[in-house]
Design an enzyme around this catalytic site. Structure first.
Site, PDB file in Angstrom:
ATOM      1  N   TYR A 145       5.375 -21.042 -22.283  1.00  0.00           N
ATOM      2  CA  TYR A 145       4.390 -22.027 -21.839  1.00  0.00           C
ATOM      3  C   TYR A 145       3.054 -21.645 -22.441  1.00  0.00           C
ATOM      4  O   TYR A 145       2.640 -20.487 -22.356  1.00  0.00           O
ATOM      5  CB  TYR A 145       4.300 -22.031 -20.309  1.00  0.00           C
ATOM      6  CG  TYR A 145       3.280 -22.997 -19.752  1.00  0.00           C
ATOM      7  CD1 TYR A 145       3.483 -24.373 -19.841  1.00  0.00           C
ATOM      8  CD2 TYR A 145       2.123 -22.536 -19.132  1.00  0.00           C
ATOM      9  CE1 TYR A 145       2.541 -25.259 -19.328  1.00  0.00           C
ATOM     10  CE2 TYR A 145       1.184 -23.421 -18.611  1.00  0.00           C
ATOM     11  CZ  TYR A 145       1.399 -24.786 -18.713  1.00  0.00           C
ATOM     12  OH  TYR A 145       0.470 -25.662 -18.204  1.00  0.00           O
ATOM     13  N   ASP A 240      -0.055 -15.562 -27.662  1.00  0.00           N
ATOM     14  CA  ASP A 240      -0.630 -16.144 -26.454  1.00  0.00           C
ATOM     15  C   ASP A 240      -0.580 -15.069 -25.376  1.00  0.00           C
ATOM     16  O   ASP A 240       0.447 -14.849 -24.735  1.00  0.00           O
ATOM     17  CB  ASP A 240       0.164 -17.388 -26.038  1.00  0.00           C
ATOM     18  CG  ASP A 240      -0.385 -18.003 -24.752  1.00  0.00           C
ATOM     19  OD1 ASP A 240      -1.275 -17.384 -24.129  1.00  0.00           O
ATOM     20  OD2 ASP A 240       0.094 -19.083 -24.370  1.00  0.00           O
ATOM     21  N   LYS A 268      -6.857 -16.138 -17.645  1.00  0.00           N
ATOM     22  CA  LYS A 268      -6.487 -15.415 -16.430  1.00  0.00           C
ATOM     23  C   LYS A 268      -7.351 -14.164 -16.202  1.00  0.00           C
ATOM     24  O   LYS A 268      -8.486 -14.316 -15.787  1.00  0.00           O
ATOM     25  CB  LYS A 268      -4.983 -15.133 -16.448  1.00  0.00           C
ATOM     26  CG  LYS A 268      -4.219 -16.469 -16.541  1.00  0.00           C
ATOM     27  CD  LYS A 268      -2.754 -16.461 -16.257  1.00  0.00           C
ATOM     28  CE  LYS A 268      -2.274 -17.905 -16.135  1.00  0.00           C
ATOM     29  NZ  LYS A 268      -1.221 -18.308 -17.008  1.00  0.00           N
TER      30      LYS A 268
END
Ligand SMILES: *Cc1c(COP(=O)(O)O)cnc(C)c1O
Length: 431
Positions: A145, A240, A268
């Protein structure tokens, strides 16, 4: 007897106002057959819901809260900056400070641009890759994702996997035509696709440790093969690290596995619980970003002082000696305990772990890609989730999400979690 009435009332109101009653799909808890609880407050390893029920939290806001909730160093830093104002839309010292900290932490990043979410980081990264290479096609991997930008909604993990949708209406076929999705950890397929189409691939984007199909570590040689093949064909390698950055080690997965990607994406943890993303890489690549170069990317709130302060305060805590060693210890304690609980109750389960990212799959075969993850018993997972929830353990409400241990999780928290898991799994095995 616990009640959840205030949460239920809030959810009723929310459903009329917000799609599905939530601002991000997995929060609705549909795949585990529940309604969400609304959170009143959080402290350390614990959440308290609107009805006063307490939980040991393993979502950690889906990754950022590596220090635990409301860490005093972070709330203090936010409070100090708050006095200066909340947003200027002009450069501030804190942007320089966090850029220095990230660049110091990650040698492959020589220049960095701050944005407001992981999605913004990854979509900007592929724009840069396309701009630099003059090519359109990107390769991603099934079950990974990379946020919700159009180009990535092909065989995506996280909420897309949880809801069982292949892609998304609203994404033009012409956009998706430029995205190839290949099986994770499958070296042969990747090498043969590069042999055929390498010259037209702008970038290969990967979660270096996959955390959005449950937790799946990279197989031996997978990341180094991505590195070699992309270099061979002049494609850029994008890590990522929105989830893994500052999580699996201070320098991220690229430090752990000793690979230098061309571009790295963060989010995050770098925001310390505020909305932040970042992308960075080699100087020659990042110099193509406006205003230094022609690839456009901008943001009204990018580099927001409060968000930068939260990120800086978080990174400073992570730099303290012994931080990752302690986290490794408690994470190992949890994974081993879960393994024992599964064995003791005769449950078919696979526990994967990299650092403080843990995945428990209710399946009887090793999980090294999305197809393997999908062999899990989703009904059983839903029942397990509900039993853990009743016992005050707040897990991600999906088989296709990882579980995060924070520095605030005590041995008592972890032992209570293992105990709850043993009870939950034994009830499931009797049924
Ligand atoms: C969470 C996540 C994203 C998206 O970040 P948002 O801040 O939710 O937009 C991208 N990539 C990975 C690997 C993630 O875990």
């Amino acid at each position: 007897m616990k009640t959840y009435q205030k949460s239920a009332d809030l959810f009723e109101r929310a459903k009329h106002l917000i799609p599905g009653g939530v601002n991000s799909p997995v929060r609705a808890c549909r795949s585990v057959g529940m309604s969400p609880v609304f959170i009143e407050k959080a402290m350390g390893s614990k959440l308290v819901d609107a009805d006063g029920n307490e939980y040991i939290d393993y979502i950690g806001s889906w990754g950022p809260m590596i220090l635990g909730h409301a860490h005093p160093a972070v709330t203090k830093a936010i409070g100090q900056v708050l006095k200066r104002g909340t947003s200027f839309g002009a450069p501030v010292d804190l942007e320089v400070e966090i850029a220095e900290m990230i660049i110091d932490a990650v040698p492959a990043v020589e220049k960095i641009r701050m944005v407001n979410s992981g999605t913004e980081a990854t979509m900007s990264a592929i724009r840069v890759a396309r701009g630099v290479t003059g090519r359109n096609t990107i390769i991603k991997f099934d079950g990974c994702y990379h946020g919700h930008a159009d180009s990535f909604l092909v065989a995506a993990g996280s909420g897309v996997a949880t809801l069982g949708i292949a892609g998304s209406p609203g994404v033009p076929e012409t956009v998706i035509a430029h995205t190839l999705s290949l099986p994770y950890n499958d070296l042969d397929t990747f090498v043969s696709v590069m042999k055929k189409s390498g010259d037209s691939i702008a970038a290969v984007i990967v979660e270096p440790v996959a955390g959005n199909m449950g937790l799946v570590p990279p197989a031996a040689g997978f990341l180094s093969t991505l590195r070699q093949e992309t270099a061979k064909y002049g494609s850029l390698l994008i890590f990522d690290e929105v989830m893994t950055g500052f999580r699996v080690s201070y320098g991220g997965a690229q430090e752990l596995y000793d690979i230098d990607p061309d571009i790295s994406c963060f989010g995050k943890i770098v925001g310390g619980g505020l909305p932040v993303g970042a992308y960075g890489g080699r100087k020659d690549i990042m110099s193509q970003v406006a205003p230094e170069g022609p690839v456009y990317q901008a943001g009204t709130l990018s580099g927001n002082p409060i968000a930068m302060a939260a990120g800086i305060a978080t990174l400073k805590e992570l730099m303290k000696p012994g931080f990752y060693e302690a986290l490794e210890k408690s994470s190992a304690r949890l994974a081993q305990g879960l393994e024992k609980a599964a064995a003791k109750t005769g449950t078919s389960a696979v526990i994967n772990r990299v650092g403080s990212m843990v995945g428990l799959f209710l399946t009887n075969q090793p999980v090294s890609n999305f197809a393997d993850a999908k062999t899990s018993d989703l009904d059983k997972f839903a029942a397990y989730y509900r039993k853990m929830f009743q016992r005050g353990i707040y897990l991600a409400p999906s088989q296709f999400e990882a579980l995060f241990v924070s520095a605030a999780h005590s041995d008592q928290d972890i032992d209570a979690t293992i105990h709850a898991a043993e009870e939950a799994l034994s009830e499931l095995s009797i049924k």
